[in-house]
Design a protein around this motif. Structure first.
Motif, PDB file in Angstrom:
ATOM      1  N   THR A  84       0.844  -1.202   0.000  1.00  0.00           N
ATOM      2  CA  THR A  84       0.000   0.000   0.000  1.00  0.00           C
ATOM      3  C   THR A  84       0.876   1.248   0.000  1.00  0.00           C
ATOM      4  O   THR A  84       1.959   1.255   0.593  1.00  0.00           O
ATOM      5  CB  THR A  84      -0.879  -0.023   1.273  1.00  0.00           C
ATOM      6  N   VAL A 127       3.409   5.736   3.690  1.00  0.00           N
ATOM      7  CA  VAL A 127       4.191   6.330   2.583  1.00  0.00           C
ATOM      8  C   VAL A 127       5.412   5.445   2.327  1.00  0.00           C
ATOM      9  O   VAL A 127       6.133   5.070   3.244  1.00  0.00           O
ATOM     10  CB  VAL A 127       4.605   7.781   2.941  1.00  0.00           C
ATOM     11  N   ASN A 128       5.624   5.109   1.068  1.00  0.00           N
ATOM     12  CA  ASN A 128       6.717   4.209   0.693  1.00  0.00           C
ATOM     13  C   ASN A 128       8.028   4.950   0.466  1.00  0.00           C
ATOM     14  O   ASN A 128       8.048   6.176   0.293  1.00  0.00           O
ATOM     15  CB  ASN A 128       6.335   3.421  -0.563  1.00  0.00           C
TER      16      ASN A 128
HETATM   17  C1  LIG Z   1       6.529   1.832   6.507  1.00  0.00           C
HETATM   18  S1  LIG Z   1       5.960   0.517   5.524  1.00  0.00           S
HETATM   19  C2  LIG Z   1       5.140   1.326   4.199  1.00  0.00           C
HETATM   20  C3  LIG Z   1       3.767   0.726   3.924  1.00  0.00           C
HETATM   21  C4  LIG Z   1       3.797  -0.582   3.166  1.00  0.00           C
HETATM   22  N1  LIG Z   1       3.898  -0.337   1.737  1.00  0.00           N
HETATM   23  C5  LIG Z   1       2.566  -1.448   3.445  1.00  0.00           C
HETATM   24  O1  LIG Z   1       1.815  -1.782   2.523  1.00  0.00           O
HETATM   25  O2  LIG Z   1       2.330  -1.780   4.606  1.00  0.00           O
HETATM   26  C6  LIG Z   1       7.495   0.029   4.895  1.00  0.00           C
HETATM   27  C7  LIG Z   1       7.438  -1.214   4.051  1.00  0.00           C
HETATM   28  O3  LIG Z   1       6.881  -0.915   2.779  1.00  0.00           O
HETATM   29  C8  LIG Z   1       7.576  -1.608   1.739  1.00  0.00           C
HETATM   30  N2  LIG Z   1       8.240  -0.620   0.866  1.00  0.00           N
HETATM   31  C9  LIG Z   1       8.432   0.672   1.136  1.00  0.00           C
HETATM   32  N3  LIG Z   1       9.040   1.290   0.113  1.00  0.00           N
HETATM   33  C10 LIG Z   1       9.254   0.361  -0.836  1.00  0.00           C
HETATM   34  C11 LIG Z   1       9.874   0.372  -2.126  1.00  0.00           C
HETATM   35  N4  LIG Z   1      10.375   1.485  -2.640  1.00  0.00           N
HETATM   36  N5  LIG Z   1       9.903  -0.798  -2.817  1.00  0.00           N
HETATM   37  C12 LIG Z   1       9.397  -1.947  -2.309  1.00  0.00           C
HETATM   38  N6  LIG Z   1       8.805  -2.016  -1.091  1.00  0.00           N
HETATM   39  C13 LIG Z   1       8.740  -0.875  -0.357  1.00  0.00           C
HETATM   40  C14 LIG Z   1       8.595  -2.501   2.443  1.00  0.00           C
HETATM   41  O4  LIG Z   1       8.000  -3.748   2.622  1.00  0.00           O
HETATM   42  C15 LIG Z   1       8.803  -1.802   3.778  1.00  0.00           C
HETATM   43  O5  LIG Z   1       9.206  -2.685   4.790  1.00  0.00           O
END
Ligand SMILES: C[S@@+](CC[C@H](N)C(=O)[O-])C[C@H]1O[C@@H](n2cnc3c(N)ncnc32)[C@H](O)[C@@H]1O
Length: 292
Positions: free
Chosen positions: A129, A223-224
């Motif tokens: 997400t 936020v990613n």
């Molecule tokens: C703080 S969370 C962000 C929210 C997450 N996307 C979710 O759906 O729960 C951080 C996690 O998001 C994913 N993530 C964040 N940035 C990413 C990127 N640029 N590429 C792939 N995965 C990413 C990784 O799994 C990371 O451990």
């Protein structure tokens, strides 16, 4: 040379520990010359934005605020003029403001700050997400989101909450914010929130743990991280809530202190835009920070 390397390592401040451990080779690093300079906008600007949106949410949500008006007459007199306008509006539209809000929180955000944000599937493959601007646009240097969660001082125990938890944010001074909306993290936040409730008054927002958020900005933990073809368009900025923050608006603050043995100001983290962000764009931050 070795000493310089050690000094750098000692000053390294990481944001999301497990994420960094897995992705060390692909990182990009932001340099922060001095702690005091790690701010894109002033604390006054952050406060102004939070007060603006929280007041708008409060006014939109008058039916739930009757306890404040009954027990704190000064709050009632502060909003009396607005209450009258609201009442007249509901009479002309035939709307019963006792039973429902006039707008949903996302609409209030759009009407107040000119944009709304929401969670959706990330534009990056396998990033889960992400957070998108769904309506309007966000100018450069604006507060676009908040990072919700329980706030832990450096010396407070977070071991069990941190296991397999990608939502732990580390502030520059070592304070940690657990923004996980599931499991033990969720239970801890709820429990702290009940503990701090002041009679009928909520001192923090717990709705970010549910699908029906009352503060639509409190989704910043989704936020990613930026990548090579998706540059960061927002950055994190720490903000300590001042003592004089209006009591009736604290119900929209999506953070709570884990314990209050030593009184410290409530730490919030907001996300500030690094450039103008248009409708449909995803927000990307930089999980890495190096403090000199
Ligand atoms: C703080 S969370 C962000 C929210 C997450 N996307 C979710 O759906 O729960 C951080 C996690 O998001 C994913 N993530 C964040 N940035 C990413 C990127 N640029 N590429 C792939 N995965 C990413 C990784 O799994 C990371 O451990």
């Amino acid at each position: 040379m070795l000493r310089a390397l050690l000094r750098r390592w000692a000053s390294y401040r990481y944001r999301f520990v497990p994420w960094i451990a897995l992705r060390l080779r692909r990182r990009t690093i932001r340099y922060v010359p001095e702690k005091s300079k790690d701010k894109i906008i002033s604390d006054e600007d952050v406060l102004e934005t939070l007060l603006k949106i929280f007041k708008a949410l409060f006014i939109n949500d008058f039916s739930r605020q009757m306890d404040f008006f009954a027990l704190l007459p000064e709050v009632k007199s502060k909003y009396l003029e607005l209450l009258t306008i609201q009442f007249k509006r509901s009479k002309t539209t035939g709307y019963n403001h006792q039973s429902q809000n006039i707008f949903n929180p996302e609409e209030v955000l759009f009407n107040t700050l000119g944009f709304s944000i929401t969670r959706d599937r990330s534009s990056l493959i396998s990033a889960g997400t992400g957070v998108f601007v769904t309506k309007g646009f966000v100018p450069k240097g604006a507060v676009v989101s908040m990072y919700p969660g329980t706030v832990y001082q450096k010396y407070e125990p977070i071991f069990f909450q941190s296991i397999g938890n990608p939502f732990i944010f580390r502030c520059i001074d070592g304070v940690l914010i657990d923004g996980n909306d599931k499991g033990i993290s969720k239970a801890v936040y709820r429990s702290c929130s009940k503990r701090d409730q002041f009679g009928p008054f909520q001192m923090s927002d717990i709705t970010w743990l549910t699908p029906a958020v009352q503060n639509p900005m409190a989704i910043g933990q989704y936020v990613n991280n930026c990548s090579h073809n998706k540059a960061a368009n927002v950055c994190y900025q720490e903000f300590d809530v001042p003592e004089y923050f209006p009591i009736e608006l604290k119900q929209y603050l999506p953070n709570i202190t884990y314990s209050h043995d030593i009184p410290v100001p409530l730490r919030c983290v907001v996300l500030v835009t690094l450039r103008e962000i248009k409708q449909g764009e995803e927000l990307f931050s930089n999980y890495y920070t190096l403090v000199n």
